[in-house]
Write an enzyme that holds these catalytic residues in place. Sequence first.
Site, mmCIF file in Angstrom:
data_model
loop_
_atom_site.group_PDB
_atom_site.id
_atom_site.type_symbol
_atom_site.label_atom_id
_atom_site.label_comp_id
_atom_site.label_asym_id
_atom_site.label_seq_id
_atom_site.Cartn_x
_atom_site.Cartn_y
_atom_site.Cartn_z
ATOM 1 C CD GLU A 175 -3.204 -0.942 0.759
ATOM 2 O OE1 GLU A 175 -3.381 0.092 0.086
ATOM 3 O OE2 GLU A 175 -4.062 -1.815 0.933
ATOM 4 C CG HIS B 89 -5.654 0.254 5.821
ATOM 5 N ND1 HIS B 89 -7.030 0.324 5.807
ATOM 6 C CD2 HIS B 89 -5.339 -0.968 5.353
ATOM 7 C CE1 HIS B 89 -7.509 -0.815 5.349
ATOM 8 N NE2 HIS B 89 -6.503 -1.628 5.072
ATOM 9 C CG HIS C 44 -8.576 -4.868 8.031
ATOM 10 N ND1 HIS C 44 -7.873 -5.999 7.630
ATOM 11 C CD2 HIS C 44 -8.299 -3.916 7.100
ATOM 12 C CE1 HIS C 44 -7.207 -5.745 6.511
ATOM 13 N NE2 HIS C 44 -7.433 -4.478 6.176
ATOM 14 C CD GLU D 46 -15.098 9.451 23.926
ATOM 15 O OE1 GLU D 46 -15.083 8.212 23.880
ATOM 16 O OE2 GLU D 46 -14.214 10.111 24.497
ATOM 17 C CG HIS E 214 -10.429 -3.162 2.717
ATOM 18 N ND1 HIS E 214 -9.626 -2.950 1.622
ATOM 19 C CD2 HIS E 214 -9.568 -3.449 3.734
ATOM 20 C CE1 HIS E 214 -8.356 -3.121 1.966
ATOM 21 N NE2 HIS E 214 -8.291 -3.410 3.242
HETATM 22 O O1 2HA Z 1 -1.733 -4.606 4.261
HETATM 23 O O2 2HA Z 1 -4.767 -4.321 4.940
HETATM 24 O O3 2HA Z 1 -5.486 -3.448 2.591
HETATM 25 C C1 2HA Z 1 -2.844 -5.430 4.241
HETATM 26 C C2 2HA Z 1 -4.065 -4.645 4.019
HETATM 27 C C3 2HA Z 1 -4.388 -4.280 2.646
HETATM 28 ZN ZN ZN Z 2 -6.707 -3.550 4.466
#
Ligand code: 2HA
Ligand code: ZN
Length: 269
Positions: free
Chosen positions: A119, A142, A144, A173, A214
Amino acid sequence: MASIIDNNEALRLQIEQIAEVAGYLWEKGWAERNGGNISVNLTELVGDEVRRLPALMPEIKLGEPVEALAGNIFYVTGTGKRMRYVAKAPFSNGSVIRVNADGSAYEIIAEQPIMPTSELPSHLAMHNFLRARGVNNKVVVHTHPTDLVALSHCKPFLNSDYITRKLWAMIPECRVIVPRGVGIIPYELPGSMDLAKATIKQLDKHDVVLWEKHGILAVGEDIIECFDAIDTLSKSAQIYLYARQAGFEPEGMTDAQLDDLVPAFNLPK
Ligand code: 2HA
Ligand code: ZN
């Protein structure tokens, strides 16, 4: 040079904070296997001796140049590396890179020759966009978060105003900590430049965006604050989902209660 953090307290603290946040991402259950990635602009924290370090391996071309980042130094998590190990050993699970003088390529310059996350071109495109806008952005995170990704499977939540209003209304908050709300990015292939470009379009309006089915991405000056924004949104999503599991639609704060927060906390409108 043994390590770039030797004799550089500010840089050591920054690397420690990256490791701290990587640990939180794992503990929160947001970072299965190698899920998620982090990049942090270290340029202001390093001296000339680091800026001028020779490359550890040949430079790697970027598909899209990042002129606003020319000569900038970043820590970036490694491709295939797990957050739970980044937490314990950031330099064995990530690398220190330098963007070249015209922004067309980067090279790994310090610690270990760990290949950056796939990424990276998207992260650099985001850093580049914000810097070119004059924003002193340093961090892209980033991850999940299970609860927020769950909401992204529900059509009404794939609307920025709707999801922002619902999440803000769960606890006071949330509006205070995420005053610019959540942007929504319709599904795109992970790691693709299309995903990066769609994300960038939202970064004028939002510091946090939700990628459909995602994950989430936050930008900012401070990695702890990026984590806090995601954590607060996740808390709101949990309250919403707990209420729904208990069989009721949560009432949520009223518009007036949400509006009262703006002057009280000096929030942007
Ligand atoms: O790096 O989360 O979106 C792994 C991820 C790709
Ligand atoms: Zn990801």
